[in-house]
Design an enzyme around this catalytic site. Structure first.
Site, PDB file in Angstrom:
ATOM      1  N   HIS A 128      -9.120 -10.440  -0.118  1.00 18.49           N
ATOM      2  CA  HIS A 128      -9.860 -11.702  -0.030  1.00 18.49           C
ATOM      3  C   HIS A 128      -9.935 -12.242   1.400  1.00 18.49           C
ATOM      4  O   HIS A 128     -10.755 -13.107   1.690  1.00 18.49           O
ATOM      5  CB  HIS A 128      -9.291 -12.754  -0.996  1.00 18.49           C
ATOM      6  CG  HIS A 128      -7.971 -13.338  -0.616  1.00 18.49           C
ATOM      7  ND1 HIS A 128      -6.797 -13.002  -1.238  1.00 18.49           N
ATOM      8  CD2 HIS A 128      -7.630 -14.253   0.314  1.00 18.49           C
ATOM      9  CE1 HIS A 128      -5.799 -13.691  -0.725  1.00 18.49           C
ATOM     10  NE2 HIS A 128      -6.277 -14.462   0.237  1.00 18.49           N
ATOM     11  N   ASP A 159      -5.605  -6.957  -4.686  1.00 19.22           N
ATOM     12  CA  ASP A 159      -5.873  -7.775  -3.491  1.00 19.22           C
ATOM     13  C   ASP A 159      -5.293  -7.170  -2.214  1.00 19.22           C
ATOM     14  O   ASP A 159      -4.596  -7.840  -1.457  1.00 19.22           O
ATOM     15  CB  ASP A 159      -5.355  -9.204  -3.684  1.00 19.22           C
ATOM     16  CG  ASP A 159      -6.156 -10.210  -2.873  1.00 19.22           C
ATOM     17  OD1 ASP A 159      -7.020  -9.781  -2.079  1.00 19.22           O
ATOM     18  OD2 ASP A 159      -5.907 -11.418  -3.017  1.00 19.22           O
ATOM     19  N   SER A 240      -2.301 -15.519   4.281  1.00 19.64           N
ATOM     20  CA  SER A 240      -2.561 -14.330   3.477  1.00 19.64           C
ATOM     21  C   SER A 240      -2.636 -13.093   4.349  1.00 19.64           C
ATOM     22  O   SER A 240      -3.253 -13.092   5.413  1.00 19.64           O
ATOM     23  CB  SER A 240      -3.878 -14.470   2.714  1.00 19.64           C
ATOM     24  OG  SER A 240      -3.648 -14.717   1.362  1.00 19.64           O
TER      25      SER A 240
END
Length: 383
Positions: A128, A159, A240
């Site tokens: 993402h 992910d 992230s």
């Protein structure tokens, strides 16, 4: 491993994005991916993106949108959350890099984090973080060098994405520990917090070595990330793809999500064993299960009005459509010999092709004149 200094981070949110209403406040105790903080410029025409191989929703990380929180459009609620972190040390920063993306051919920017796993520039991050990117650069804060990057492959279910830095050599790499996390062990989350362009470190402990979280898709479906390490480290937007370090300074996980809208933050990380296994499959070129090889979809290079059939309302500079002579006000009638009446039809045909493929395109210009040309498909945003 406690840190005495507490830092308050401001809320980062999108100012404008076509066809999507973005609230500023985050819902209490919602789970959100904490990837690239992204901002967007306003667009004049709706439906931007479909002609490039994906929809605008994918730029925001579709699996993390809807009623939970879209991580690219919202950050922590700064009225309730006080973040305990400080600048990462040299040891904590080893092999951790800063990722910057351009989204929608210049309509937005993003910032996240990655982990360097080989000296010649193989970097892992969250899918993402790079989803929807039309260009990616990676900065090594230890040397100040910046590299263009391409996506070698990804697994959007877990992910994870793998990047290759161009012309990279001799890079510092992260030290990893594949052993399972244990309850109560001390950890440090390192990342590009709030997209500030430098690495921060937040200390905590493992509160659950194996847990699952559910997020809502914008189409009303739900997605689950399982077998995650939960911590009480203050993981925030921009972290992230960053490192979750054990007390020996080795990476045991890759940051992926956090709760928001609460004074107490829970961070979540994908075990590094899972990340490295997926990376190995991608590097071996094995497309199977949830793993996709390559990053970008084939692109025609048009902006299509989603409310008016296949009417072209914008053309990407230097793209396939521009080279063919397709202009604003044209209506695309067929792609690769298949009649098209909607953007879904165009997307379906493009999905069977790769960047560099030559296909025929037919259209009617604004004056009603019919045309057909052979085009070489370009690269669209990262799928």
């Amino acid at each position: 491993m406690s840190r005495s200094r507490r830092i308050r981070h401001s809320l980062l949110a999108v100012l404008a994005i076509p066809l999507v209403a973005i609230p500023i406040a985050t819902p209490a105790l919602a789970v959100a991916a904490v990837g690239a903080t992204k901002t967007y410029a306003a667009e004049s025409g709706p439906g931007y993106g479909y002609g490039y191989g994906g929809s605008i929703e994918s730029y925001g990380g579709g699996a993390y949108g809807g009623g939970i929180v879209d991580p690219y459009r919202q950050g922590l609620d700064s009225s309730t959350a006080t973040v305990d972190s400080e600048p990462a040390t040299e040891a904590e920063s080893a092999g951790v890099v800063l990722i910057n993306t351009t989204v929608g051919y210049g309509t937005g920017q993003g910032a996240g984090t990655g982990l360097t796993i080989t000296g010649d520039g193989i970097v892992v991050t969250n899918h993402h973080v790079v989803e929807g990117a039309t260009s990616i650069t990676v900065a090594d804060p230890s040397t100040g060098e910046t590299y263009a990057a391409t996506v070698l492959g990804y697994d959007d279910v877990h992910d994870v994405a793998v990047l290759q830095l161009e012309d990279a050599s001799g890079l510092s790499t992260v030290a990893t520990d594949r052993d399972a996390a244990t309850q109560g062990e001390e950890v440090t989350a390192v990342g590009n917090a709030e997209g500030q362009g430098s690495l921060s470190a937040a200390d905590g402990t493992v509160t659950d070595p194996s847990t699952a979280i559910t997020v809502n898709n914008e189409d009303g479906t739900a997605a689950e990330l399982s077998d995650l390490i939960q911590t009480d480290a203050d993981v925030v937007s921009g972290d992230s793809g960053g490192a979750l370090l054990d007390e020996d300074g080795e990476v045991i996980g890759m940051n992926v999500a956090a709760t928001s809208g609460s004074a107490e933050i829970s961070g979540y990380a994908i075990p590094i064993d899972t990340v490295l296994d997926i990376a190995a499959q991608i590097l071996a070129g094995e497309e199977s299960g949830d793993v996709e090889i390559g990053g970008s979809a084939a692109a025609l290079g048009v902006q299509v009005d989603t409310t008016r059939s296949t009417l072209v309302v914008g053309v990407v500079e230097d793209g396939a459509a521009e080279a063919a002579g397709i202009t604003e006000g044209s209506t695309i009638t067929s792609v690769d010999g298949t009649a098209v009446a909607s953007i879904d039809d165009i997307t379906s045909v493009l999905g069977d092709h790769e960047p560099g493929d030559e296909i025929s395109v037919s259209w009617t210009d604004a004056a009603g004149q019919a045309h057909t040309a052979t085009v070489t498909l370009g690269e669209g945003p990262v799928a």
